[in-house]
Design a protein around this motif. Structure first.
Motif, PDB file in Angstrom:
ATOM      1  N   HIS A  72       0.813  -1.216   0.000  1.00  0.00           N
ATOM      2  CA  HIS A  72       0.000   0.000   0.000  1.00  0.00           C
ATOM      3  C   HIS A  72       0.849   1.270   0.000  1.00  0.00           C
ATOM      4  CE1 HIS A  72      -3.185  -2.854   0.583  1.00  0.00           C
ATOM      5  NE2 HIS A  72      -2.659  -3.268   1.722  1.00  0.00           N
ATOM      6  N   LYS A  73       0.717   2.101   1.022  1.00  0.00           N
ATOM      7  CA  LYS A  73       1.375   3.415   1.045  1.00  0.00           C
ATOM      8  C   LYS A  73       2.886   3.320   1.125  1.00  0.00           C
ATOM      9  CE  LYS A  73       1.058   4.033   6.074  1.00  0.00           C
ATOM     10  NZ  LYS A  73       0.550   4.905   7.160  1.00  0.00           N
ATOM     11  N   TYR A  74       3.419   2.172   1.542  1.00  0.00           N
ATOM     12  CA  TYR A  74       4.869   2.044   1.662  1.00  0.00           C
ATOM     13  C   TYR A  74       5.564   1.985   0.302  1.00  0.00           C
ATOM     14  CZ  TYR A  74       4.055   0.866   6.581  1.00  0.00           C
ATOM     15  OH  TYR A  74       3.684   0.892   7.893  1.00  0.00           O
ATOM     16  N   TYR A  75       4.896   1.408  -0.683  1.00  0.00           N
ATOM     17  CA  TYR A  75       5.554   1.159  -1.970  1.00  0.00           C
ATOM     18  C   TYR A  75       5.507   2.374  -2.890  1.00  0.00           C
ATOM     19  CZ  TYR A  75       7.133  -1.235  -6.159  1.00  0.00           C
ATOM     20  OH  TYR A  75       7.854  -1.606  -7.275  1.00  0.00           O
ATOM     21  N   ASN A  76       6.670   2.732  -3.425  1.00  0.00           N
ATOM     22  CA  ASN A  76       6.810   3.862  -4.338  1.00  0.00           C
ATOM     23  C   ASN A  76       7.438   3.348  -5.624  1.00  0.00           C
ATOM     24  OD1 ASN A  76       7.801   6.128  -5.779  1.00  0.00           O
ATOM     25  ND2 ASN A  76       7.897   7.350  -3.906  1.00  0.00           N
ATOM     26  N   ARG A  77       6.666   3.267  -6.690  1.00  0.00           N
ATOM     27  CA  ARG A  77       7.154   2.657  -7.924  1.00  0.00           C
ATOM     28  C   ARG A  77       8.281   3.450  -8.585  1.00  0.00           C
ATOM     29  NH1 ARG A  77       2.712   1.181 -11.190  1.00  0.00           N
ATOM     30  NH2 ARG A  77       1.420   1.272  -9.326  1.00  0.00           N
ATOM     31  N   THR A  78       8.448   4.704  -8.204  1.00  0.00           N
ATOM     32  CA  THR A  78       9.516   5.515  -8.780  1.00  0.00           C
ATOM     33  C   THR A  78      10.878   5.149  -8.178  1.00  0.00           C
ATOM     34  OG1 THR A  78       8.007   7.359  -9.165  1.00  0.00           O
ATOM     35  CG2 THR A  78      10.360   7.865  -9.136  1.00  0.00           C
ATOM     36  N   THR A  79      10.910   4.898  -6.894  1.00  0.00           N
ATOM     37  CA  THR A  79      12.182   4.657  -6.204  1.00  0.00           C
ATOM     38  C   THR A  79      12.350   3.221  -5.719  1.00  0.00           C
ATOM     39  OG1 THR A  79      11.191   5.365  -4.103  1.00  0.00           O
ATOM     40  CG2 THR A  79      12.309   7.049  -5.424  1.00  0.00           C
ATOM     41  N   GLN A  80      11.347   2.380  -5.942  1.00  0.00           N
ATOM     42  CA  GLN A  80      11.415   1.001  -5.481  1.00  0.00           C
ATOM     43  C   GLN A  80      11.023   0.042  -6.599  1.00  0.00           C
ATOM     44  OE1 GLN A  80       8.705   1.305  -2.144  1.00  0.00           O
ATOM     45  NE2 GLN A  80      10.321   1.941  -0.736  1.00  0.00           N
ATOM     46  N   MET A  81      11.433  -1.211  -6.460  1.00  0.00           N
ATOM     47  CA  MET A  81      11.056  -2.234  -7.421  1.00  0.00           C
ATOM     48  C   MET A  81      10.611  -3.487  -6.680  1.00  0.00           C
ATOM     49  SD  MET A  81      14.839  -3.091  -8.965  1.00  0.00           S
ATOM     50  CE  MET A  81      14.221  -4.401 -10.032  1.00  0.00           C
ATOM     51  N   CYS A  82       9.878  -4.321  -7.375  1.00  0.00           N
ATOM     52  CA  CYS A  82       9.209  -5.476  -6.782  1.00  0.00           C
ATOM     53  C   CYS A  82       9.821  -6.756  -7.353  1.00  0.00           C
ATOM     54  CB  CYS A  82       7.725  -5.385  -7.143  1.00  0.00           C
ATOM     55  SG  CYS A  82       6.632  -6.519  -6.276  1.00  0.00           S
ATOM     56  N   ALA A  83      10.170  -7.714  -6.485  1.00  0.00           N
ATOM     57  CA  ALA A  83      10.767  -8.962  -6.968  1.00  0.00           C
ATOM     58  C   ALA A  83      10.384 -10.118  -6.055  1.00  0.00           C
ATOM     59  CB  ALA A  83      12.281  -8.835  -7.064  1.00  0.00           C
ATOM     60  N   GLY A  84      10.351 -11.322  -6.652  1.00  0.00           N
ATOM     61  CA  GLY A  84       9.984 -12.525  -5.918  1.00  0.00           C
ATOM     62  C   GLY A  84       8.969 -13.309  -6.719  1.00  0.00           C
ATOM     63  N   ASP A  85       8.495 -14.409  -6.168  1.00  0.00           N
ATOM     64  CA  ASP A  85       7.476 -15.214  -6.822  1.00  0.00           C
ATOM     65  C   ASP A  85       6.545 -15.769  -5.764  1.00  0.00           C
ATOM     66  OD1 ASP A  85       5.911 -16.981  -8.242  1.00  0.00           O
ATOM     67  OD2 ASP A  85       7.543 -17.672  -9.512  1.00  0.00           O
ATOM     68  N   PRO A  86       5.298 -15.302  -5.724  1.00  0.00           N
ATOM     69  CA  PRO A  86       4.351 -15.761  -4.703  1.00  0.00           C
ATOM     70  C   PRO A  86       4.168 -17.280  -4.671  1.00  0.00           C
ATOM     71  CG  PRO A  86       3.489 -13.847  -5.844  1.00  0.00           C
ATOM     72  CD  PRO A  86       4.709 -14.285  -6.598  1.00  0.00           C
ATOM     73  N   LYS A  87       4.489 -17.968  -5.784  1.00  0.00           N
ATOM     74  CA  LYS A  87       4.309 -19.415  -5.859  1.00  0.00           C
ATOM     75  C   LYS A  87       5.513 -20.179  -5.308  1.00  0.00           C
ATOM     76  CE  LYS A  87       1.330 -19.105  -9.933  1.00  0.00           C
ATOM     77  NZ  LYS A  87       1.154 -19.532 -11.360  1.00  0.00           N
ATOM     78  N   GLU A  88       6.619 -19.481  -5.062  1.00  0.00           N
ATOM     79  CA  GLU A  88       7.836 -20.130  -4.591  1.00  0.00           C
ATOM     80  C   GLU A  88       8.264 -19.563  -3.247  1.00  0.00           C
ATOM     81  OE1 GLU A  88      10.882 -19.854  -7.500  1.00  0.00           O
ATOM     82  OE2 GLU A  88       9.700 -20.770  -9.091  1.00  0.00           O
ATOM     83  N   ARG A  89       8.827 -20.418  -2.412  1.00  0.00           N
ATOM     84  CA  ARG A  89       9.303 -19.988  -1.102  1.00  0.00           C
ATOM     85  C   ARG A  89      10.768 -19.570  -1.233  1.00  0.00           C
ATOM     86  NH1 ARG A  89       6.333 -18.148   3.125  1.00  0.00           N
ATOM     87  NH2 ARG A  89       7.158 -18.794   5.135  1.00  0.00           N
ATOM     88  N   LYS A  90      10.978 -18.516  -2.001  1.00  0.00           N
ATOM     89  CA  LYS A  90      12.314 -17.979  -2.205  1.00  0.00           C
ATOM     90  C   LYS A  90      12.271 -16.483  -1.945  1.00  0.00           C
ATOM     91  CE  LYS A  90      13.604 -21.287  -5.843  1.00  0.00           C
ATOM     92  NZ  LYS A  90      14.050 -21.409  -7.255  1.00  0.00           N
ATOM     93  N   ALA A  91      13.187 -15.989  -1.118  1.00  0.00           N
ATOM     94  CA  ALA A  91      13.146 -14.561  -0.790  1.00  0.00           C
ATOM     95  C   ALA A  91      14.413 -14.131  -0.074  1.00  0.00           C
ATOM     96  CB  ALA A  91      11.940 -14.257   0.098  1.00  0.00           C
ATOM     97  N   SER A  92      14.655 -12.834  -0.077  1.00  0.00           N
ATOM     98  CA  SER A  92      15.666 -12.248   0.809  1.00  0.00           C
ATOM     99  C   SER A  92      14.985 -12.122   2.167  1.00  0.00           C
ATOM    100  CB  SER A  92      16.104 -10.877   0.284  1.00  0.00           C
ATOM    101  OG  SER A  92      14.987 -10.029   0.128  1.00  0.00           O
ATOM    102  N   PHE A  93      15.797 -12.046   3.259  1.00  0.00           N
ATOM    103  CA  PHE A  93      15.187 -11.986   4.581  1.00  0.00           C
ATOM    104  C   PHE A  93      16.158 -11.313   5.553  1.00  0.00           C
ATOM    105  CE2 PHE A  93      12.297 -14.661   7.593  1.00  0.00           C
ATOM    106  CZ  PHE A  93      11.275 -13.750   7.474  1.00  0.00           C
ATOM    107  N   LYS A  94      16.012 -11.531   6.860  1.00  0.00           N
ATOM    108  CA  LYS A  94      16.773 -10.800   7.880  1.00  0.00           C
ATOM    109  C   LYS A  94      18.272 -11.005   7.740  1.00  0.00           C
ATOM    110  CE  LYS A  94      17.085 -10.079  12.852  1.00  0.00           C
ATOM    111  NZ  LYS A  94      16.622 -10.527  14.181  1.00  0.00           N
ATOM    112  N   GLY A  95      19.010  -9.901   7.657  1.00  0.00           N
ATOM    113  CA  GLY A  95      20.458  -9.966   7.517  1.00  0.00           C
ATOM    114  C   GLY A  95      20.934  -9.770   6.091  1.00  0.00           C
ATOM    115  N   ASP A  96      20.018  -9.856   5.116  1.00  0.00           N
ATOM    116  CA  ASP A  96      20.375  -9.650   3.716  1.00  0.00           C
ATOM    117  C   ASP A  96      20.170  -8.209   3.268  1.00  0.00           C
ATOM    118  OD1 ASP A  96      21.071 -12.313   3.161  1.00  0.00           O
ATOM    119  OD2 ASP A  96      18.970 -12.859   2.947  1.00  0.00           O
TER     120      ASP A  96
END
Length: 249
Positions: A178-202
């Motif tokens: 929602h309000k956190y995401y800014n398409r100008t300065t941020q980008m979206c990555a990942g796959d909702p169907k897969e359990r693959k992601a960056s997480f704490k410490g990355d």
């Protein structure tokens, strides 16, 4: 800037968002990502860790929320618990977070770290290219993230891990954050169907596409679900170049 961090910690521990970890990845080939740096720092006397990456012999990029006291950097590492001969430990001369960084929305979550001396470039320590202004990744593009962050079981590995992720449409992150995401300065990555992601410490590590740093690990849901949000580097190219030029030795 110390007053920012109590608010940041609250945000990262909330159900809404939490900064960077690698889930569903694998151990990287030793020193196959020579631009990677292991970053340690303190917030309110508590040790924290992030990733960073070398973009010039004396400058690294990372996330602004990785700012704290007693910042230390290790370059050329694969196993951060071993005294590898390839490692270079160089003190940070100054940390320069983006002046418009917002610790509540994570907008402009980017920071330059200037080293006290230039790193010695070799097979284990080298630079990562930045994007050109015209670069714009299409949804479905496969990219990779690497780091020493923990997995879904909250276990931190000693060796560098990596995972492959897909670039997503902006509206997928807009719908989720929602309000956190800014398409100008941020980008979206990942796959909702897969359990693959960056997480704490990355956090602070690069999203690499075709050997170019396109994003910086920023934030996501604290359950490790996808997609997650990355700082869009090409939106900050002028600031990066101007800032590095202003702090030449």
């Amino acid at each position: 800037m110390h007053f920012l961090f109590p608010l940041l910690v609250i945000l990262l521990q909330s159900p809404g968002a939490r900064a960077g970890e690698i889930i569903g990845g694998w151990e990287a080939k030793p020193h196959s990502r020579p631009y990677m740096a292991y970053l340690k720092f303190s917030i309110e006397n508590k040790d924290s860790k992030c990733g960073a990456f070398l973009v010039q012999e004396d400058f690294l990029l990372t996330a602004a929320h990785c700012w704290g006291s007693s910042i230390s950097i290790i370059l050329g590492a694969h196993n951060i618990k071993e005294p590898e001969k390839t490692q270079q430990k160089i003190r940070v001369l100054r940390a320069i977070p983006h002046p418009q960084y917002n610790n509540q929305t994570f907008n402009n979550d980017i920071m330059l770290l200037q080293l006290e001396k230039k790193a010695k470039l070799n097979r284990a320590v080298n630079l990562l290219a930045l994007p050109r202004m015209k670069d714009r990744l299409r949804p479905g593009k496969r990219c990779t993230v690497a780091g020493w962050g923990c997995d879904i079981a909250k276990k931190f590995p000693n060796t560098l891990q990596e995972v492959e992720l897909k670039v997503r449409k902006d509206n997928e992150c807009k719908d989720k954050y929602h309000k956190y995401y800014n398409r100008t300065t941020q980008m979206c990555a990942g796959d909702p169907k897969e359990r693959k992601a960056s997480f704490k410490g990355d956090s602070g590590g690069p999203l690499v596409c075709d050997r170019v740093a396109q994003g910086i690990v920023s934030y996501g849901r604290n359950d490790g679900s996808n997609p997650r949000v990355y700082t869009r580097i090409f939106s900050f190219l002028s600031w990066i170049k101007k800032t590095m030029n202003a702090h030449e030795y």
